[in-house]
Design a protein around this motif. Structure first.
Motif, PDB file in Angstrom:
ATOM      1  N   VAL A  90       2.401   0.729   6.593  1.00  0.00           N
ATOM      2  CA  VAL A  90       3.287   0.687   5.430  1.00  0.00           C
ATOM      3  C   VAL A  90       3.225   2.123   4.171  1.00  0.00           C
ATOM      4  CG1 VAL A  90       3.497  -0.718   3.568  1.00  0.00           C
ATOM      5  CG2 VAL A  90       3.200  -1.693   5.856  1.00  0.00           C
ATOM      6  N   ARG A  91       2.039   1.704   3.869  1.00  0.00           N
ATOM      7  CA  ARG A  91       1.602   3.321   2.957  1.00  0.00           C
ATOM      8  C   ARG A  91      -0.392   3.410   2.692  1.00  0.00           C
ATOM      9  NH1 ARG A  91       3.329   0.487  -2.739  1.00  0.00           N
ATOM     10  NH2 ARG A  91       2.803   2.764  -3.329  1.00  0.00           N
ATOM     11  N   ARG A  92       0.034   4.706   2.324  1.00  0.00           N
ATOM     12  CA  ARG A  92      -1.786   4.620   1.288  1.00  0.00           C
ATOM     13  C   ARG A  92      -1.364   5.065   0.536  1.00  0.00           C
ATOM     14  NH1 ARG A  92      -3.389   5.888   7.180  1.00  0.00           N
ATOM     15  NH2 ARG A  92      -2.300   7.456   8.342  1.00  0.00           N
ATOM     16  N   SER A  93      -2.994   4.913  -0.606  1.00  0.00           N
ATOM     17  CA  SER A  93      -3.089   4.369  -1.681  1.00  0.00           C
ATOM     18  C   SER A  93      -3.236   5.918  -1.849  1.00  0.00           C
ATOM     19  CB  SER A  93      -4.542   4.149  -1.459  1.00  0.00           C
ATOM     20  OG  SER A  93      -5.409   5.075  -1.479  1.00  0.00           O
ATOM     21  N   PRO A  94      -2.742   6.129  -2.982  1.00  0.00           N
ATOM     22  CA  PRO A  94      -2.852   7.695  -3.595  1.00  0.00           C
ATOM     23  C   PRO A  94      -4.315   8.576  -3.257  1.00  0.00           C
ATOM     24  CG  PRO A  94      -2.138   6.256  -5.390  1.00  0.00           C
ATOM     25  CD  PRO A  94      -2.487   5.631  -4.494  1.00  0.00           C
ATOM     26  N   CYS A  95      -5.267   8.247  -3.211  1.00  0.00           N
ATOM     27  CA  CYS A  95      -6.323   8.684  -2.789  1.00  0.00           C
ATOM     28  C   CYS A  95      -6.566   8.433  -1.135  1.00  0.00           C
ATOM     29  CB  CYS A  95      -7.817   8.336  -3.339  1.00  0.00           C
ATOM     30  SG  CYS A  95      -7.730   7.663  -5.186  1.00  0.00           S
TER      31      CYS A  95
END
Length: 76
Positions: free
Chosen positions: A43-48
């Motif tokens: 779905v998505r990766r965290s900003p880090c």
């Protein structure tokens, strides 16, 4: 082509082939739905970059890279 779940880009889907985990960690991944033949989507990766959100069997949750690295998948 077989690869690990942590290498997929957001939006990509893959079929779970096997788990390289043991004990409690293996049980947790199986309970979350990472069974052979199930489809997972990034779905998505965290900003880090860690953790990453995955969708499997109508549920979205996050796994750390070291956990998703233990899940072998075949991209769709």
């Amino acid at each position: 082509m077989l690869q690990t779940l942590d290498t997929l880009e957001p939006g990509r889907r893959a079929v779970v082939v096997s788990l390289n985990a043991e004990g409690i960690e293996r049980r947790r991944l199986l309970d979350l739905g990472f069974t052979r033949g199930s489809t997972a989507q990034v779905v998505r990766r965290s900003p880090c970059g860690d953790p990453t959100a995955f969708r499997i069997r109508e549920t979205t949750f996050a796994l750390r890279a070291d956990q998703s690295r233990r899940i072998n998948v075949e991209p769709i």
